[in-house]
Design an enzyme around this catalytic site. Structure first.
Site, PDB file in Angstrom:
ATOM      1  N   GLU A  15      -7.834   3.540  -6.106  1.00 17.64           N
ATOM      2  CA  GLU A  15      -8.479   3.651  -4.806  1.00 17.64           C
ATOM      3  C   GLU A  15      -9.994   3.738  -4.993  1.00 17.64           C
ATOM      4  O   GLU A  15     -10.492   4.066  -6.076  1.00 17.64           O
ATOM      5  CB  GLU A  15      -7.945   4.891  -4.069  1.00 17.64           C
ATOM      6  CG  GLU A  15      -8.560   5.174  -2.713  1.00 17.64           C
ATOM      7  CD  GLU A  15      -8.398   4.044  -1.711  1.00 17.64           C
ATOM      8  OE1 GLU A  15      -9.037   2.985  -1.906  1.00 17.64           O
ATOM      9  OE2 GLU A  15      -7.668   4.217  -0.730  1.00 17.64           O
ATOM     10  N   ARG A  16     -10.707   3.435  -3.954  1.00 17.18           N
ATOM     11  CA  ARG A  16     -12.160   3.627  -3.937  1.00 17.18           C
ATOM     12  C   ARG A  16     -12.495   5.094  -4.207  1.00 17.18           C
ATOM     13  O   ARG A  16     -11.801   6.000  -3.752  1.00 17.18           O
ATOM     14  CB  ARG A  16     -12.681   3.223  -2.562  1.00 17.18           C
ATOM     15  CG  ARG A  16     -14.101   3.643  -2.258  1.00 17.18           C
ATOM     16  CD  ARG A  16     -14.371   3.466  -0.780  1.00 17.18           C
ATOM     17  NE  ARG A  16     -15.696   3.956  -0.434  1.00 17.18           N
ATOM     18  CZ  ARG A  16     -16.151   4.022   0.810  1.00 17.18           C
ATOM     19  NH1 ARG A  16     -15.391   3.607   1.811  1.00 17.18           N
ATOM     20  NH2 ARG A  16     -17.348   4.483   1.054  1.00 17.18           N
ATOM     21  N   ASN A  43      -3.416  12.763   2.279  1.00 14.29           N
ATOM     22  CA  ASN A  43      -3.400  12.049   3.559  1.00 14.29           C
ATOM     23  C   ASN A  43      -2.846  12.966   4.647  1.00 14.29           C
ATOM     24  O   ASN A  43      -3.372  13.029   5.760  1.00 14.29           O
ATOM     25  CB  ASN A  43      -2.509  10.802   3.495  1.00 14.29           C
ATOM     26  CG  ASN A  43      -3.037   9.715   2.593  1.00 14.29           C
ATOM     27  OD1 ASN A  43      -2.253   8.998   1.976  1.00 14.29           O
ATOM     28  ND2 ASN A  43      -4.353   9.572   2.496  1.00 14.29           N
ATOM     29  N   HIS A  71      -3.749   0.686  -3.249  1.00 10.02           N
ATOM     30  CA  HIS A  71      -4.312   1.613  -2.273  1.00 10.02           C
ATOM     31  C   HIS A  71      -5.016   0.870  -1.138  1.00 10.02           C
ATOM     32  O   HIS A  71      -5.265  -0.333  -1.223  1.00 10.02           O
ATOM     33  CB  HIS A  71      -5.300   2.540  -2.977  1.00 10.02           C
ATOM     34  CG  HIS A  71      -4.711   3.216  -4.179  1.00 10.02           C
ATOM     35  ND1 HIS A  71      -4.162   4.466  -4.129  1.00 10.02           N
ATOM     36  CD2 HIS A  71      -4.564   2.790  -5.468  1.00 10.02           C
ATOM     37  CE1 HIS A  71      -3.702   4.799  -5.320  1.00 10.02           C
ATOM     38  NE2 HIS A  71      -3.931   3.796  -6.145  1.00 10.02           N
ATOM     39  N   ARG A 110       0.863  -1.180   0.000  1.00 14.70           N
ATOM     40  CA  ARG A 110       0.000   0.000   0.000  1.00 14.70           C
ATOM     41  C   ARG A 110       0.898   1.229   0.000  1.00 14.70           C
ATOM     42  O   ARG A 110       1.830   1.318   0.800  1.00 14.70           O
ATOM     43  CB  ARG A 110      -0.886   0.007   1.250  1.00 14.70           C
ATOM     44  CG  ARG A 110      -1.788   1.233   1.331  1.00 14.70           C
ATOM     45  CD  ARG A 110      -2.584   1.254   2.627  1.00 14.70           C
ATOM     46  NE  ARG A 110      -3.472   2.413   2.649  1.00 14.70           N
ATOM     47  CZ  ARG A 110      -4.272   2.739   3.666  1.00 14.70           C
ATOM     48  NH1 ARG A 110      -4.289   1.961   4.747  1.00 14.70           N
ATOM     49  NH2 ARG A 110      -5.036   3.801   3.600  1.00 14.70           N
ATOM     50  N   HIS A 111       0.624   2.155  -0.910  1.00 13.71           N
ATOM     51  CA  HIS A 111       1.478   3.343  -1.016  1.00 13.71           C
ATOM     52  C   HIS A 111       1.565   4.090   0.319  1.00 13.71           C
ATOM     53  O   HIS A 111       0.708   3.964   1.185  1.00 13.71           O
ATOM     54  CB  HIS A 111       0.959   4.281  -2.110  1.00 13.71           C
ATOM     55  CG  HIS A 111      -0.335   4.953  -1.785  1.00 13.71           C
ATOM     56  ND1 HIS A 111      -0.424   6.045  -0.949  1.00 13.71           N
ATOM     57  CD2 HIS A 111      -1.609   4.684  -2.170  1.00 13.71           C
ATOM     58  CE1 HIS A 111      -1.679   6.425  -0.837  1.00 13.71           C
ATOM     59  NE2 HIS A 111      -2.424   5.614  -1.557  1.00 13.71           N
ATOM     60  N   GLY A 153      -9.496   9.464  -2.686  1.00 12.37           N
ATOM     61  CA  GLY A 153     -10.131   8.627  -3.697  1.00 12.37           C
ATOM     62  C   GLY A 153      -9.464   8.710  -5.053  1.00 12.37           C
ATOM     63  O   GLY A 153      -8.280   8.425  -5.198  1.00 12.37           O
ATOM     64  N   ARG A 163       0.266   8.511  -6.712  1.00 17.47           N
ATOM     65  CA  ARG A 163       0.850   8.131  -5.432  1.00 17.47           C
ATOM     66  C   ARG A 163       1.276   6.665  -5.396  1.00 17.47           C
ATOM     67  O   ARG A 163       2.298   6.329  -4.786  1.00 17.47           O
ATOM     68  CB  ARG A 163      -0.103   8.442  -4.281  1.00 17.47           C
ATOM     69  CG  ARG A 163      -1.516   7.891  -4.418  1.00 17.47           C
ATOM     70  CD  ARG A 163      -2.458   8.662  -3.500  1.00 17.47           C
ATOM     71  NE  ARG A 163      -3.805   8.122  -3.398  1.00 17.47           N
ATOM     72  CZ  ARG A 163      -4.808   8.486  -4.171  1.00 17.47           C
ATOM     73  NH1 ARG A 163      -4.612   9.363  -5.148  1.00 17.47           N
ATOM     74  NH2 ARG A 163      -6.019   7.976  -3.989  1.00 17.47           N
TER      75      ARG A 163
END
Length: 249
Positions: free
Chosen positions: A90-91, A17, A187, A10-11, A24, A63
């Protein structure tokens, strides 16, 4: 007996963040801390274990690609093919995109925001054209090949899995079965969806740590052997999970 293994990452922390914003599908880069983690946690862990790769899969978002670029550079893997798959994105957080997580909790209430963030099938409101990031997302040239019917306006873990799992089954697993050493960099929610699919377990309260590589082993039928293996000691993993759980509080 395990016949195959796949490594996932996971990045690290992104600029959004860092500011505690719902990100997203908005295409932001890593923060300085995220870049450091990609180097000193992700790449360093893989180097320490002498793990190498033949092929890598990632999303279309910067990312995740930046994290993968650091890993490839540090492991001297600039020659391996990289597949950017939008279904590993990502979601999509819908109307929450671009807003501060703490502010949303103050407006809608912590329980409602937690339902949107952590439930399996309750989506946030859909993003609308008046969202300041709507245009940047819909007009991102990286997404131009996505069919209109497939372009989400909001997603849940369930609907994210509906795009991620077929990509795993149809695109990634054949490379694993061909004997290639596979790396997947993506993600939080897209990887949580894969973890749920692979382990067939309830992961609603499972917090996947940033940057720490983890491994799944499989038998000849691509059934999981053992459990998830993190390339870090238990205390480090627990602290990283607690950090993820605290985001937005």
């Amino acid at each position: 007996m395990a016949k195959y293994s796949v490594v996932f990452v996971r990045h690290g922390e992104s600029e959004w963040n860092k500011m505690n914003l719902f990100c997203g599908w908005h295409d932001v880069g890593l923060s300085e801390e995220g870049e450091w983690d990609a180097l000193e946690i992700s790449a360093a862990s893989l180097k320490r274990e002498n793990i190498t790769f033949d092929v890598a899969f990632t999303s279309c978002l910067r990312r995740a690609n930046q994290t993968l670029d650091v890993i490839r550079r540090e492991l001297n893997l600039g020659h391996i093919p990289v597949h950017q798959l939008w279904r590993l994105n990502e979601r999509h957080y819908g109307a929450l995109t671009g807003f501060n997580k703490r502010q949303m909790a103050d407006i809608y209430g912590e329980p409602q925001v937690q339902v949107w963030r952590r439930s399996f099938n309750v989506p946030p409101p859909a993003i609308e054209p008046n969202n300041p990031y709507y245009g940047a997302i819909r007009n991102n040239p990286k997404f131009r090949h996505i069919a209109e019917k497939d372009f989400p306006l909001t997603e849940t873990l369930e609907t994210t899995m509906q795009r991620v799992v077929p990509e795993w089954t149809d695109t990634i697993i054949p490379e694993v079965r061909a004997g290639k050493k596979v790396l997947v960099v993506a993600h939080g929610t897209s990887l949580r969806g894969l973890v749920k699919h692979i382990q067939d377990a309830d992961i609603m309260k499972f917090n996947l740590p940033n940057s720490i590589p983890f491994i799944f082993d499989f038998d000849e039928n691509m059934k999981m052997v053992g459990g998830i293996r993190f390339l870090a000691n238990e205390d480090t993993v627990i602290k990283a999970m607690e950090k993820v759980a605290s985001i937005g509080k």
